[in-house]
Design an enzyme around this catalytic site. Structure first.
Site, PDB file in Angstrom:
ATOM      1  N   TYR A  24       0.998  -1.656  -0.058  1.00 16.62           N
ATOM      2  CA  TYR A  24      -0.191  -0.080  -0.208  1.00 16.62           C
ATOM      3  C   TYR A  24       0.820   1.165   0.294  1.00 16.62           C
ATOM      4  CZ  TYR A  24      -3.061   3.792   1.501  1.00 16.62           C
ATOM      5  OH  TYR A  24      -4.329   5.001   1.777  1.00 16.62           O
ATOM      6  N   HIS A 126       4.575  10.533  -0.639  1.00 15.83           N
ATOM      7  CA  HIS A 126       3.382  10.096  -0.595  1.00 15.83           C
ATOM      8  C   HIS A 126       3.006  11.248  -0.792  1.00 15.83           C
ATOM      9  CE1 HIS A 126       1.541   6.390   1.671  1.00 15.83           C
ATOM     10  NE2 HIS A 126       2.646   6.176   0.195  1.00 15.83           N
ATOM     11  N   HIS A 138       4.374  13.573   2.931  1.00 17.55           N
ATOM     12  CA  HIS A 138       4.601  12.676   4.219  1.00 17.55           C
ATOM     13  C   HIS A 138       5.123  12.197   3.618  1.00 17.55           C
ATOM     14  CE1 HIS A 138       0.671  11.937   2.786  1.00 17.55           C
ATOM     15  NE2 HIS A 138       1.091  10.465   3.401  1.00 17.55           N
ATOM     16  N   HIS A 140       6.056   8.042   4.778  1.00 14.26           N
ATOM     17  CA  HIS A 140       5.544   5.761   5.702  1.00 14.26           C
ATOM     18  C   HIS A 140       7.035   5.344   5.251  1.00 14.26           C
ATOM     19  CE1 HIS A 140       1.539   7.456   6.374  1.00 14.26           C
ATOM     20  NE2 HIS A 140       1.578   7.191   4.342  1.00 14.26           N
TER      21      HIS A 140
END
Length: 262
Positions: A24, A126, A138, A140
């Site tokens: 994802y 992202h 941001h 992840h």
């Protein structure tokens, strides 16, 4: 520039997997070799970049590992039904920095994490979706919960991040590290903005912090469905706006009083 650095676990106890999380975040297709489930997020359009980071002292000694290989290895190394299969660091990148500097900053932070805990890190930048704030770039960062060896295998668990009080100390250190790296990059680009890892209360700021929506509530809010968390954040935003307006009015009144006294 806003401060956001959240540390959380990807756990089977919550019905999650490292393979799904990685697919994802990177916008890729990964088959989970343990469950045979295929996680396909290749249509995800908000992924800017995705990079794998290894500890500095092993990166040159192991053959190139793919994202699918890494996270399937992470899944296979855990036997418990409630095992933590990955750890995530979610950071807000300073909007004042150019895109390449944002990416370089995220990679630098990930490298610090990889070296500090001797883990593999998966860094995905992202962009916000079409309805989101365009400044909300941001990252992840998924890391393994086991240390990676010179041969590219997963070994001991990173227990210092799992048990109290060491986990609390480590998270505090990580949050402070992120602020230091981000502020240094802002300074390097001639920006005056700074972020602060301390709580608003510790900074002497009366503003109330908003709560984290989480993925489910975020998706519902984006579809126009109001949630309890979303309603609470709207209440907090209104309170903070009223507080700012009252503070500005007070300051203006003080200026008028000072002028009158002169």
């Amino acid at each position: 520039a806003i401060y956001h650095c959240e540390v959380k676990s990807i756990s089977r106890a919550n019905g999650r997997s490292a393979t799904a999380a990685a697919a994802y975040r990177a916008g890729e297709k990964i088959k989970d070799e343990r469950t045979l489930e295929v996680h396909d997020y290749t249509r995800k359009r908000t992924v800017i970049s995705a990079d794998l980071i290894m500890p500095s002292d092993v990166s040159k000694n192991i053959t190139r590992i793919t994202r699918s290989e890494l996270w399937n290895m992470a899944e296979k190394s855990e036997k418990r039904k409630d095992a933590k299969v990955a750890r995530e660091y979610e950071i807000a990148l300073p909007a004042e920095l150019p895109r390449e500097a944002q990416r370089a900053l995220a990679l630098k932070f990930a490298q610090e994490l990889a070296d500090r805990y001797h883990v593999a890190a998966d860094v995905a930048l992202h962009a916000p979706d079409r309805k989101g704030d365009e400044r909300n770039i941001h990252a992840h960062i998924l890391t393994t919960t086991r240390r990676i060896t010179a041969r590219g295998e997963l070994g001991d668990k990173t227990r210092e991040l799992d048990v109290k009080p060491s986990s609390a100390r480590e998270v505090t250190a990580i949050r402070e590290l992120w602020a230091q790296l981000a502020n240094a990059e802002l300074e390097r680009h001639g920006r005056s903005e700074r972020i602060d890892a301390r709580t608003l209360e510790a900074q002497g700021i009366e503003r109330r912090p908003q709560i984290h929506l989480g993925p489910a509530a975020t998706q519902m809010e984006r579809r126009g469905v109001a949630t309890d968390k979303g309603d609470r954040n709207r209440e907090l935003a209104a309170y903070n706006a009223d507080l700012t307006e009252a503070r500005q009015a007070t300051e203006e009144l003080r200026r008028h009083i000072d002028e009158y006294r002169r």
